[in-house]
Scaffold this motif. Structure first.
Motif, mmCIF file in Angstrom:
data_model
loop_
_atom_site.group_PDB
_atom_site.id
_atom_site.type_symbol
_atom_site.label_atom_id
_atom_site.label_comp_id
_atom_site.label_asym_id
_atom_site.label_seq_id
_atom_site.Cartn_x
_atom_site.Cartn_y
_atom_site.Cartn_z
ATOM 1 N N ASN A 165 0.781 -1.272 -0.288
ATOM 2 C CA ASN A 165 0.072 -0.007 0.143
ATOM 3 C C ASN A 165 0.781 1.304 0.110
ATOM 4 O OD1 ASN A 165 -2.805 -1.656 0.050
ATOM 5 N ND2 ASN A 165 -2.116 -2.345 2.218
ATOM 6 N N SER A 166 1.946 1.071 -0.184
ATOM 7 C CA SER A 166 2.672 2.328 -0.133
ATOM 8 C C SER A 166 2.634 2.971 -1.528
ATOM 9 C CB SER A 166 4.503 1.975 -0.214
ATOM 10 O OG SER A 166 4.938 1.373 -1.697
ATOM 11 N N VAL A 167 3.070 4.916 -1.364
ATOM 12 C CA VAL A 167 2.932 5.554 -2.351
ATOM 13 C C VAL A 167 3.586 5.892 -3.377
ATOM 14 C CG1 VAL A 167 2.191 7.189 -0.053
ATOM 15 C CG2 VAL A 167 4.051 7.288 -1.165
ATOM 16 N N SER A 168 4.234 4.678 -3.742
ATOM 17 C CA SER A 168 5.363 4.137 -4.851
ATOM 18 C C SER A 168 5.160 4.182 -5.585
ATOM 19 C CB SER A 168 6.669 3.379 -4.052
ATOM 20 O OG SER A 168 7.683 3.079 -5.130
ATOM 21 N N CYS A 169 4.959 4.759 -6.869
ATOM 22 C CA CYS A 169 5.005 4.288 -8.540
ATOM 23 C C CYS A 169 5.638 3.071 -8.587
ATOM 24 C CB CYS A 169 4.036 5.380 -9.438
ATOM 25 S SG CYS A 169 2.730 6.407 -8.364
ATOM 26 N N LEU A 170 6.640 3.248 -8.587
ATOM 27 C CA LEU A 170 7.420 1.859 -9.330
ATOM 28 C C LEU A 170 7.924 0.682 -7.772
ATOM 29 C CD1 LEU A 170 10.007 0.909 -11.240
ATOM 30 C CD2 LEU A 170 10.980 3.243 -10.434
ATOM 31 N N GLU A 171 7.948 0.116 -8.364
ATOM 32 C CA GLU A 171 8.057 -1.244 -7.835
ATOM 33 C C GLU A 171 9.063 -2.448 -8.268
ATOM 34 O OE1 GLU A 171 5.566 -3.971 -4.579
ATOM 35 O OE2 GLU A 171 5.205 -2.144 -4.734
ATOM 36 N N SER A 172 9.936 -3.211 -7.695
ATOM 37 C CA SER A 172 9.820 -4.143 -8.495
ATOM 38 C C SER A 172 10.085 -5.624 -7.456
ATOM 39 C CB SER A 172 11.960 -4.118 -7.725
ATOM 40 O OG SER A 172 12.494 -3.242 -8.409
ATOM 41 N N VAL A 173 9.549 -7.268 -8.432
ATOM 42 C CA VAL A 173 8.964 -7.690 -7.780
ATOM 43 C C VAL A 173 10.342 -9.386 -8.658
ATOM 44 C CG1 VAL A 173 7.284 -7.366 -7.440
ATOM 45 C CG2 VAL A 173 7.857 -8.233 -9.403
ATOM 46 N N GLU A 174 10.340 -9.966 -7.505
ATOM 47 C CA GLU A 174 11.188 -10.901 -8.650
ATOM 48 C C GLU A 174 9.927 -12.962 -7.992
ATOM 49 O OE1 GLU A 174 15.248 -11.645 -6.439
ATOM 50 O OE2 GLU A 174 15.203 -9.460 -6.516
ATOM 51 N N GLY A 175 10.390 -13.392 -9.181
ATOM 52 C CA GLY A 175 10.190 -14.824 -9.515
ATOM 53 C C GLY A 175 10.846 -15.540 -10.418
ATOM 54 N N PHE A 176 10.283 -17.089 -10.038
ATOM 55 C CA PHE A 176 11.313 -18.463 -10.090
ATOM 56 C C PHE A 176 10.653 -18.651 -11.685
ATOM 57 C CE2 PHE A 176 12.837 -17.130 -5.754
ATOM 58 C CZ PHE A 176 14.331 -17.132 -6.351
ATOM 59 N N VAL A 177 11.362 -19.133 -12.696
ATOM 60 C CA VAL A 177 11.313 -19.896 -13.800
ATOM 61 C C VAL A 177 9.892 -21.166 -13.041
ATOM 62 C CG1 VAL A 177 11.569 -21.698 -15.685
ATOM 63 C CG2 VAL A 177 12.462 -19.628 -14.521
ATOM 64 N N GLY A 178 8.665 -20.838 -13.701
ATOM 65 C CA GLY A 178 7.878 -21.795 -13.435
ATOM 66 C C GLY A 178 6.763 -22.101 -12.302
ATOM 67 N N GLY A 179 7.257 -20.798 -11.616
ATOM 68 C CA GLY A 179 6.485 -20.233 -10.115
ATOM 69 C C GLY A 179 5.020 -19.012 -10.727
ATOM 70 N N ILE A 180 5.119 -18.660 -9.387
ATOM 71 C CA ILE A 180 3.587 -17.505 -9.404
ATOM 72 C C ILE A 180 3.899 -15.886 -8.511
ATOM 73 C CG2 ILE A 180 2.190 -19.408 -9.496
ATOM 74 C CD1 ILE A 180 1.280 -18.576 -6.850
ATOM 75 N N ILE A 181 3.524 -15.271 -9.184
ATOM 76 C CA ILE A 181 3.895 -13.289 -8.783
ATOM 77 C C ILE A 181 2.679 -12.507 -8.921
ATOM 78 C CG2 ILE A 181 4.844 -12.785 -10.926
ATOM 79 C CD1 ILE A 181 6.895 -12.584 -6.886
ATOM 80 N N ILE A 182 2.498 -11.711 -7.421
ATOM 81 C CA ILE A 182 1.293 -11.375 -7.747
ATOM 82 C C ILE A 182 2.324 -10.089 -8.627
ATOM 83 C CG2 ILE A 182 -0.100 -9.625 -6.189
ATOM 84 C CD1 ILE A 182 -0.640 -11.622 -4.756
ATOM 85 N N LEU A 183 2.002 -8.998 -9.117
ATOM 86 C CA LEU A 183 2.507 -7.369 -9.607
ATOM 87 C C LEU A 183 1.184 -6.440 -9.237
ATOM 88 C CD1 LEU A 183 3.554 -8.284 -13.445
ATOM 89 C CD2 LEU A 183 4.558 -8.532 -11.258
ATOM 90 N N PRO A 184 1.593 -5.727 -8.023
ATOM 91 C CA PRO A 184 1.211 -5.444 -7.864
ATOM 92 C C PRO A 184 0.424 -3.335 -7.877
ATOM 93 C CG PRO A 184 3.051 -4.517 -6.532
ATOM 94 C CD PRO A 184 2.753 -6.017 -7.963
ATOM 95 N N CYS A 185 -1.051 -3.840 -8.380
ATOM 96 C CA CYS A 185 -1.498 -2.019 -8.817
ATOM 97 C C CYS A 185 -2.751 -1.656 -7.648
ATOM 98 C CB CYS A 185 -2.080 -1.901 -10.044
ATOM 99 S SG CYS A 185 -2.499 -0.633 -10.549
ATOM 100 N N ILE A 186 -2.000 -1.447 -6.193
ATOM 101 C CA ILE A 186 -3.230 -0.189 -5.405
ATOM 102 C C ILE A 186 -3.556 1.063 -4.867
ATOM 103 C CG2 ILE A 186 -3.839 -0.230 -3.216
ATOM 104 C CD1 ILE A 186 -2.348 -3.308 -2.632
ATOM 105 N N TYR A 187 -4.399 1.746 -5.745
ATOM 106 C CA TYR A 187 -4.820 2.431 -5.611
ATOM 107 C C TYR A 187 -6.309 2.725 -4.504
ATOM 108 C CZ TYR A 187 -7.164 7.367 -7.182
ATOM 109 O OH TYR A 187 -7.138 8.095 -7.017
ATOM 110 N N ASP A 188 -5.250 3.632 -3.579
ATOM 111 C CA ASP A 188 -5.835 4.048 -1.993
ATOM 112 C C ASP A 188 -7.462 5.482 -1.987
ATOM 113 O OD1 ASP A 188 -4.028 5.508 -2.042
ATOM 114 O OD2 ASP A 188 -3.329 5.483 -0.023
ATOM 115 N N GLN A 189 -7.843 5.242 -2.890
ATOM 116 C CA GLN A 189 -8.527 6.970 -2.879
ATOM 117 C C GLN A 189 -9.948 6.208 -3.450
ATOM 118 O OE1 GLN A 189 -7.753 10.173 -1.549
ATOM 119 N NE2 GLN A 189 -5.885 8.917 -1.310
#
Length: 160
Positions: A18-42
């Motif tokens: 829920n941070s105000v940052s509009c740039l985020e880095s995430v890491e995942g592994f081949v064959g795995g799953i990941i959540i790419l976050p996009c949360i607007y809090d207004q």
């Protein structure tokens, strides 16, 4: 990991997601799953349009009138990307990507057109780390392993 440690980790994840940052880095592994976050809090209107695009401006997922629309989704993402439709009303337009491939590495953009909000996520996909054998407690109990970050993130998204 103690219950208190798990709780603190969950609180940290909630804060990060829920941070105000509009740039985020995430890491995942081949064959795995990941959540790419996009949360607007207004506050949002009842119907919202949001669009996920990849580094090549290919459609990852469109959300039209608060419903996922797979009609123009890029072939590489078909059957691998989903979202949390029950969370749209709370401003959560995060996506879940499964069966990660190295080619998924790159920049993704979530654009919530209704409110002109942009979230940029840099995804890095690497090979799975080598699995090492771990010792089990002498009682024969399996013991609790640390939960992967993606599982905690998914829980946070579902509970928040």
């Amino acid at each position: 990991m103690t219950n208190r440690s798990r709780f603190l980790l969950l609180v940290l994840l909630v804060f990060c997601l829920n941070s105000v940052s509009c740039l985020e880095s995430v890491e995942g592994f081949v064959g795995g799953i990941i959540i790419l976050p996009c949360i607007y809090d207004q506050p949002l209107p009842a119907e919202v349009n949001a669009f996920w695009r990849d580094k090549n401006d290919l459609s990852v997922l469109d959300i039209n009138k608060s419903s996922p629309d797979y009609n123009f989704q890029g072939e590489t993402y078909r059957g691998r990307v989903s979202s949390f439709t029950d969370k749209y009303k709370n401003g959560n337009f995060s996506i879940l990507m499964t069966n990660l491939q190295k080619d998924d590495t790159g920049r993704y953009e979530c654009y919530v057109k209704t409110v002109s909000y942009r979230k940029i996520v840099d995804l890095t996909v690497s090979d799975k780390p080598a699995v090492t054998k771990t010792d089990r407690p002498s009682s024969g109990a399996a013991g609790l392993k640390e939960l992967p970050l993606v599982v905690l993130s998914a829980l946070c998204l579902l509970l928040c």
